[in-house]
Design a protein around this motif. Structure first.
Motif, mmCIF file in Angstrom:
data_model
loop_
_atom_site.group_PDB
_atom_site.id
_atom_site.type_symbol
_atom_site.label_atom_id
_atom_site.label_comp_id
_atom_site.label_asym_id
_atom_site.label_seq_id
_atom_site.Cartn_x
_atom_site.Cartn_y
_atom_site.Cartn_z
ATOM 1 N N MET A 1 0.873 -1.170 -0.118
ATOM 2 C CA MET A 1 -0.018 0.150 -0.074
ATOM 3 C C MET A 1 0.787 1.260 -0.054
ATOM 4 O O MET A 1 0.517 2.212 -0.648
ATOM 5 C CB MET A 1 -0.754 0.157 1.128
ATOM 6 N N LEU A 2 2.084 1.054 0.686
ATOM 7 C CA LEU A 2 2.870 2.320 0.767
ATOM 8 C C LEU A 2 3.707 2.658 -0.642
ATOM 9 O O LEU A 2 3.635 3.835 -0.768
ATOM 10 C CB LEU A 2 3.988 2.312 1.800
ATOM 11 N N LYS A 3 3.988 1.607 -1.192
ATOM 12 C CA LYS A 3 4.473 1.814 -2.479
ATOM 13 C C LYS A 3 3.675 2.605 -3.503
ATOM 14 O O LYS A 3 3.864 3.496 -4.276
ATOM 15 C CB LYS A 3 4.964 0.464 -3.178
ATOM 16 N N LEU A 4 2.496 1.930 -3.326
ATOM 17 C CA LEU A 4 1.479 2.589 -4.360
ATOM 18 C C LEU A 4 1.117 4.095 -3.697
ATOM 19 O O LEU A 4 0.973 5.047 -4.707
ATOM 20 C CB LEU A 4 -0.052 1.843 -4.220
ATOM 21 N N PHE A 5 1.213 4.439 -2.669
ATOM 22 C CA PHE A 5 1.094 5.806 -2.306
ATOM 23 C C PHE A 5 2.224 6.621 -2.672
ATOM 24 O O PHE A 5 2.049 7.957 -3.142
ATOM 25 C CB PHE A 5 0.676 5.748 -0.726
ATOM 26 N N ARG A 6 3.165 6.186 -2.369
ATOM 27 C CA ARG A 6 4.307 6.916 -2.767
ATOM 28 C C ARG A 6 4.491 7.142 -4.339
ATOM 29 O O ARG A 6 4.995 8.332 -4.762
ATOM 30 C CB ARG A 6 5.785 5.935 -2.774
ATOM 31 N N ALA A 7 4.137 6.179 -5.129
ATOM 32 C CA ALA A 7 3.889 6.189 -6.548
ATOM 33 C C ALA A 7 2.940 7.261 -7.017
ATOM 34 O O ALA A 7 3.178 8.134 -7.984
ATOM 35 C CB ALA A 7 3.753 4.879 -7.516
ATOM 36 N N THR A 8 1.753 7.103 -6.365
ATOM 37 C CA THR A 8 0.971 8.226 -6.538
ATOM 38 C C THR A 8 1.109 9.528 -6.279
ATOM 39 O O THR A 8 0.909 10.661 -7.099
ATOM 40 C CB THR A 8 -0.656 7.790 -5.764
ATOM 41 N N ALA A 9 1.867 9.582 -5.053
ATOM 42 C CA ALA A 9 2.499 11.117 -4.770
ATOM 43 C C ALA A 9 3.318 11.445 -5.866
ATOM 44 O O ALA A 9 3.186 12.734 -6.331
ATOM 45 C CB ALA A 9 3.297 11.137 -3.385
ATOM 46 N N ILE A 10 4.264 10.927 -6.280
ATOM 47 C CA ILE A 10 5.177 11.406 -7.503
ATOM 48 C C ILE A 10 4.288 11.693 -8.825
ATOM 49 O O ILE A 10 4.474 12.721 -9.088
ATOM 50 C CB ILE A 10 6.080 10.361 -7.765
ATOM 51 N N LEU A 11 3.277 10.603 -9.089
ATOM 52 C CA LEU A 11 2.689 10.888 -10.309
ATOM 53 C C LEU A 11 1.628 12.163 -10.315
ATOM 54 O O LEU A 11 1.415 13.009 -11.300
ATOM 55 C CB LEU A 11 2.084 9.545 -10.593
ATOM 56 N N GLU A 12 0.955 12.213 -9.074
ATOM 57 C CA GLU A 12 0.296 13.482 -8.764
ATOM 58 C C GLU A 12 0.899 14.872 -9.065
ATOM 59 O O GLU A 12 0.664 15.677 -9.735
ATOM 60 C CB GLU A 12 -0.583 13.647 -7.326
ATOM 61 N N GLY A 13 2.296 14.764 -8.478
ATOM 62 C CA GLY A 13 3.295 15.962 -8.271
ATOM 63 C C GLY A 13 3.608 16.468 -9.812
ATOM 64 O O GLY A 13 3.671 17.393 -10.339
ATOM 65 N N ILE A 14 3.864 15.254 -10.602
ATOM 66 C CA ILE A 14 4.260 15.486 -12.136
ATOM 67 C C ILE A 14 2.886 15.895 -12.823
ATOM 68 O O ILE A 14 3.203 16.865 -13.706
ATOM 69 C CB ILE A 14 4.716 13.911 -12.507
ATOM 70 N N SER A 15 2.079 15.311 -12.689
ATOM 71 C CA SER A 15 0.591 15.856 -13.257
ATOM 72 C C SER A 15 0.253 17.161 -13.040
ATOM 73 O O SER A 15 -0.098 18.107 -13.785
ATOM 74 C CB SER A 15 -0.455 14.868 -13.100
ATOM 75 N N TYR A 16 0.586 17.698 -11.689
ATOM 76 C CA TYR A 16 0.180 19.001 -11.358
ATOM 77 C C TYR A 16 1.341 20.061 -12.054
ATOM 78 O O TYR A 16 0.907 20.973 -12.562
ATOM 79 C CB TYR A 16 0.514 19.224 -9.883
ATOM 80 N N LEU A 17 2.308 19.413 -12.212
ATOM 81 C CA LEU A 17 3.501 20.437 -12.874
ATOM 82 C C LEU A 17 3.091 20.511 -14.343
ATOM 83 O O LEU A 17 3.063 21.649 -15.065
ATOM 84 C CB LEU A 17 4.920 20.032 -12.813
ATOM 85 N N ALA A 18 2.712 19.260 -15.080
ATOM 86 C CA ALA A 18 2.263 19.133 -16.460
ATOM 87 C C ALA A 18 0.925 20.096 -16.524
ATOM 88 O O ALA A 18 1.076 21.058 -17.586
ATOM 89 C CB ALA A 18 2.035 18.068 -16.902
ATOM 90 N N LEU A 19 0.377 20.170 -15.799
ATOM 91 C CA LEU A 19 -1.070 21.052 -16.107
ATOM 92 C C LEU A 19 -0.893 22.321 -16.069
ATOM 93 O O LEU A 19 -1.039 23.340 -16.813
ATOM 94 C CB LEU A 19 -2.227 20.393 -14.758
ATOM 95 N N PHE A 20 -0.110 22.726 -14.989
ATOM 96 C CA PHE A 20 0.084 24.393 -14.759
ATOM 97 C C PHE A 20 1.261 24.673 -15.649
ATOM 98 O O PHE A 20 1.300 26.010 -15.768
ATOM 99 C CB PHE A 20 0.174 24.552 -13.264
#
Length: 97
Positions: A1-20
């Motif tokens: 579960m923690l690995k999934l959360f870590r990956a999601t945190a990184i991908l969410e950050g990347i998507s935030y930067l890509a969006l803005f």
């Protein structure tokens, strides 16, 4: 579960930067709205997954309200999900192993 959360945190950050950093300027400065819809939807899904995983993982590891708030606020600030992944999640992952 923690690995999934870590990956999601990184991908969410990347998507935030890509969006803005990419798709919003394309939409408003170059009048190219297509990428914004795609990246916006991806970011929305990742944002929701990040918030849900924050609660699920926080409950599993009995995080304090303060820590949960830090993770929640991190989802709203550029680069902050990278910071919390590095500072809190890697450390938590090391404790597990």
């Amino acid at each position: 579960m923690l690995k999934l959360f870590r990956a999601t945190a990184i991908l969410e950050g990347i998507s935030y930067l890509a969006l803005f950093g990419i798709s919003m300027p394309l939409k408003y400065w170059a009048e190219i709205p297509g990428p914004n819809k795609i990246i916006g939807n991806i970011h929305g899904i990742l944002f929701i997954a990040y918030i849900i995983l924050t609660v699920v993982v926080g409950l599993k590891y009995k995080w304090s309200i303060k820590k949960l708030l830090i993770f929640g606020i991190a989802s709203l600030l550029p680069f902050a999900t990278f910071y919390v992944e590095e500072k809190y999640l890697r450390k938590q992952n090391a404790i597990q192993h």
